[in-house]
Write a protein that holds these residues in place. Structure first.
Motif, PDB file in Angstrom:
ATOM      1  N   LEU A 141       0.810  -1.208   0.000  1.00 33.09           N
ATOM      2  CA  LEU A 141       0.000   0.000   0.000  1.00 33.09           C
ATOM      3  C   LEU A 141       0.848   1.264   0.000  1.00 33.09           C
ATOM      4  O   LEU A 141       1.851   1.344   0.706  1.00 33.09           O
ATOM      5  N   CYS A 142       0.437   2.223  -0.794  1.00 31.01           N
ATOM      6  CA  CYS A 142       1.113   3.517  -0.798  1.00 31.01           C
ATOM      7  C   CYS A 142       0.094   4.623  -0.564  1.00 31.01           C
ATOM      8  O   CYS A 142      -1.024   4.572  -1.074  1.00 31.01           O
ATOM      9  N   GLY A 143       0.471   5.562   0.258  1.00 27.70           N
ATOM     10  CA  GLY A 143      -0.375   6.713   0.528  1.00 27.70           C
ATOM     11  C   GLY A 143       0.218   7.946  -0.122  1.00 27.70           C
ATOM     12  O   GLY A 143       0.866   7.863  -1.166  1.00 27.70           O
ATOM     13  N   ILE A 144      -0.005   9.079   0.525  1.00 27.24           N
ATOM     14  CA  ILE A 144       0.527  10.348   0.026  1.00 27.24           C
ATOM     15  C   ILE A 144       1.448  10.921   1.101  1.00 27.24           C
ATOM     16  O   ILE A 144       1.001  11.200   2.215  1.00 27.24           O
ATOM     17  N   PRO A 145       2.731  11.085   0.803  1.00 20.25           N
ATOM     18  CA  PRO A 145       3.653  11.606   1.814  1.00 20.25           C
ATOM     19  C   PRO A 145       3.476  13.110   2.025  1.00 20.25           C
ATOM     20  O   PRO A 145       2.990  13.821   1.133  1.00 20.25           O
ATOM     21  N   PHE A 146       3.860  13.576   3.197  1.00 19.40           N
ATOM     22  CA  PHE A 146       3.741  14.997   3.512  1.00 19.40           C
ATOM     23  C   PHE A 146       4.737  15.864   2.744  1.00 19.40           C
ATOM     24  O   PHE A 146       4.734  17.079   2.888  1.00 19.40           O
ATOM     25  N   SER A 147       5.564  15.252   1.910  1.00 15.63           N
ATOM     26  CA  SER A 147       6.404  16.040   1.010  1.00 15.63           C
ATOM     27  C   SER A 147       5.559  16.683  -0.091  1.00 15.63           C
ATOM     28  O   SER A 147       6.024  17.588  -0.779  1.00 15.63           O
ATOM     29  N   LEU A 151      -0.796  18.679   0.867  1.00 17.71           N
ATOM     30  CA  LEU A 151      -1.286  17.912   2.015  1.00 17.71           C
ATOM     31  C   LEU A 151      -1.265  18.749   3.283  1.00 17.71           C
ATOM     32  O   LEU A 151      -2.091  18.575   4.172  1.00 17.71           O
ATOM     33  N   ASN A 152      -0.320  19.667   3.359  1.00 14.62           N
ATOM     34  CA  ASN A 152      -0.226  20.548   4.529  1.00 14.62           C
ATOM     35  C   ASN A 152      -1.135  21.773   4.423  1.00 14.62           C
ATOM     36  O   ASN A 152      -1.399  22.414   5.431  1.00 14.62           O
ATOM     37  N   GLY A 153      -1.617  22.073   3.218  1.00 12.93           N
ATOM     38  CA  GLY A 153      -2.370  23.302   3.039  1.00 12.93           C
ATOM     39  C   GLY A 153      -3.825  23.121   2.673  1.00 12.93           C
ATOM     40  O   GLY A 153      -4.557  24.101   2.559  1.00 12.93           O
ATOM     41  N   THR A 154      -4.267  21.883   2.505  1.00  9.16           N
ATOM     42  CA  THR A 154      -5.637  21.671   2.048  1.00  9.16           C
ATOM     43  C   THR A 154      -6.662  22.048   3.116  1.00  9.16           C
ATOM     44  O   THR A 154      -6.472  21.782   4.300  1.00  9.16           O
ATOM     45  N   HIS A 155      -7.739  22.684   2.672  1.00  8.69           N
ATOM     46  CA  HIS A 155      -8.891  22.957   3.529  1.00  8.69           C
ATOM     47  C   HIS A 155     -10.106  22.196   3.026  1.00  8.69           C
ATOM     48  O   HIS A 155     -11.235  22.477   3.416  1.00  8.69           O
ATOM     49  N   GLY A 158      -8.044  15.369   1.039  1.00 13.34           N
ATOM     50  CA  GLY A 158      -6.623  15.035   0.971  1.00 13.34           C
ATOM     51  C   GLY A 158      -6.137  14.516   2.301  1.00 13.34           C
ATOM     52  O   GLY A 158      -6.205  15.227   3.299  1.00 13.34           O
ATOM     53  N   THR A 159      -5.666  13.264   2.318  1.00 11.67           N
ATOM     54  CA  THR A 159      -5.152  12.661   3.549  1.00 11.67           C
ATOM     55  C   THR A 159      -3.882  11.887   3.216  1.00 11.67           C
ATOM     56  O   THR A 159      -3.671  11.511   2.064  1.00 11.67           O
ATOM     57  N   PRO A 160      -3.051  11.583   4.222  1.00 19.16           N
ATOM     58  CA  PRO A 160      -1.887  10.746   3.950  1.00 19.16           C
ATOM     59  C   PRO A 160      -2.260   9.303   3.603  1.00 19.16           C
ATOM     60  O   PRO A 160      -1.468   8.565   3.046  1.00 19.16           O
ATOM     61  N   TYR A 161      -3.512   8.902   3.907  1.00 16.56           N
ATOM     62  CA  TYR A 161      -3.963   7.545   3.597  1.00 16.56           C
ATOM     63  C   TYR A 161      -4.396   7.405   2.143  1.00 16.56           C
ATOM     64  O   TYR A 161      -4.472   6.299   1.620  1.00 16.56           O
ATOM     65  N   GLY A 162      -4.726   8.533   1.515  1.00 13.34           N
ATOM     66  CA  GLY A 162      -5.156   8.489   0.125  1.00 13.34           C
ATOM     67  C   GLY A 162      -5.857   9.767  -0.266  1.00 13.34           C
ATOM     68  O   GLY A 162      -6.278  10.561   0.584  1.00 13.34           O
ATOM     69  N   GLU A 179      -7.154  19.026  -3.935  1.00 20.68           N
ATOM     70  CA  GLU A 179      -7.632  17.654  -4.119  1.00 20.68           C
ATOM     71  C   GLU A 179      -7.138  17.074  -5.439  1.00 20.68           C
ATOM     72  O   GLU A 179      -6.685  15.929  -5.498  1.00 20.68           O
ATOM     73  N   GLU A 180      -7.222  17.876  -6.487  1.00 23.03           N
ATOM     74  CA  GLU A 180      -6.779  17.398  -7.800  1.00 23.03           C
ATOM     75  C   GLU A 180      -5.275  17.135  -7.807  1.00 23.03           C
ATOM     76  O   GLU A 180      -4.814  16.120  -8.336  1.00 23.03           O
ATOM     77  N   ALA A 181      -4.506  18.036  -7.222  1.00 25.78           N
ATOM     78  CA  ALA A 181      -3.045  17.869  -7.189  1.00 25.78           C
ATOM     79  C   ALA A 181      -2.655  16.625  -6.394  1.00 25.78           C
ATOM     80  O   ALA A 181      -1.740  15.892  -6.778  1.00 25.78           O
ATOM     81  N   LEU A 182      -3.339  16.389  -5.284  1.00 23.13           N
ATOM     82  CA  LEU A 182      -3.008  15.232  -4.448  1.00 23.13           C
ATOM     83  C   LEU A 182      -3.402  13.923  -5.130  1.00 23.13           C
ATOM     84  O   LEU A 182      -2.662  12.931  -5.054  1.00 23.13           O
ATOM     85  N   ALA A 183      -4.536  13.898  -5.818  1.00 27.42           N
ATOM     86  CA  ALA A 183      -4.935  12.691  -6.547  1.00 27.42           C
ATOM     87  C   ALA A 183      -3.948  12.416  -7.686  1.00 27.42           C
ATOM     88  O   ALA A 183      -3.533  11.271  -7.900  1.00 27.42           O
ATOM     89  N   PHE A 184      -3.548  13.461  -8.398  1.00 25.20           N
ATOM     90  CA  PHE A 184      -2.558  13.314  -9.469  1.00 25.20           C
ATOM     91  C   PHE A 184      -1.248  12.763  -8.896  1.00 25.20           C
ATOM     92  O   PHE A 184      -0.661  11.825  -9.441  1.00 25.20           O
ATOM     93  N   ALA A 185      -0.812  13.332  -7.772  1.00 24.05           N
ATOM     94  CA  ALA A 185       0.435  12.898  -7.142  1.00 24.05           C
ATOM     95  C   ALA A 185       0.362  11.446  -6.706  1.00 24.05           C
ATOM     96  O   ALA A 185       1.335  10.693  -6.835  1.00 24.05           O
TER      97      ALA A 185
END
Length: 199
Positions: A141-147, A151-155, A158-162, A179-185
């Motif tokens: 399983l891979c999530g989304i890293p805080f890099s 992920l740090n600025g979303t209101h 977007g979560t580190p789990y997916g 949301e779009e940027a995190l899904a793309f990433a």
């Protein structure tokens, strides 16, 4: 050599989860040597006689077990239903016993994504609930890293789990920029992992 198939499977009624799937697919397609394969899951019915057409009226085709078996990586998406995945997604996962018995998915990377009406509508519990069957399959399983700065600025989502989306009570299916940027990433990261594992 053929591009690695990155299978993006989703269930969506309003279009929010589908929009996340499209963003994930664009991320996967951005990785040279990978190709996103977008597929959906049919509804389930309490009426025993109800059947759906083999090809949906619109959107992506329905996923097959052969496509799951032959993918290099899997992204799985569902709207949240009371802090869990929607029944059609669970029904689909329950149909994968033959793949589990054969060990077909062991060692393949996977990720999950979701959408909710409200900000605290159970996104993280839904993502975690979808991870459990994938772990039983031996997937990585891979999530989304805080890099990822969003992920740090979303209101919104977007979560580190997916990747996730908040539609709000007006059912806004359009993804926010974060949301779009995190899904793309997440889609890009999944494809990159599939390539690394293939090598």
């Amino acid at each position: 050599m053929a591009d690695l198939p990155i299978l993006v499977v989703y269930y969506s009624l309003s279009g929010s989860t589908r929009n996340l799937a499209l963003a994930l697919a664009r991320g996967a397609d951005s990785v040279e040597g990978c190709e996103a394969l977008l597929r959906t899951i049919p509804k389930v019915s309490a009426v025993c006689e109800a059947t759906a057409a083999e090809i949906p009226d619109e959107g992506a085709p329905y996923v097959t077990l052969d496509e799951v078996q032959n993918c290099a990586a899997l992204a799985l998406g569902s709207p949240t239903r009371f802090g869990n995945c929607a029944a059609p997604v669970k029904y689909f996962l329950d149909s994968t016993s033959s793949l589990w018995l054969a060990g077909s998915l062991i060692g393949k990377p996977a990720c999950v994504f979701t959408s909710t009406t409200s900000l605290h509508g159970g996104q993280e519990s839904t993502l975690l609930s979808m991870m459990t069957p994938l772990l039983h399959h031996g997937m990585l399983l891979c999530g989304i890293p805080f890099s990822e700065p969003q992920l740090n600025g979303t209101h919104s989502g977007g979560t580190p789990y997916g990747a996730s989306h908040v539609a709000g009570h007006n059912n806004n299916t359009q993804l926010s920029a974060e949301e779009e940027a995190l899904a793309f990433a997440q889609g890009k990261r999944l494809a990159e992992l599939a390539l690394r594992l293939k090598r």
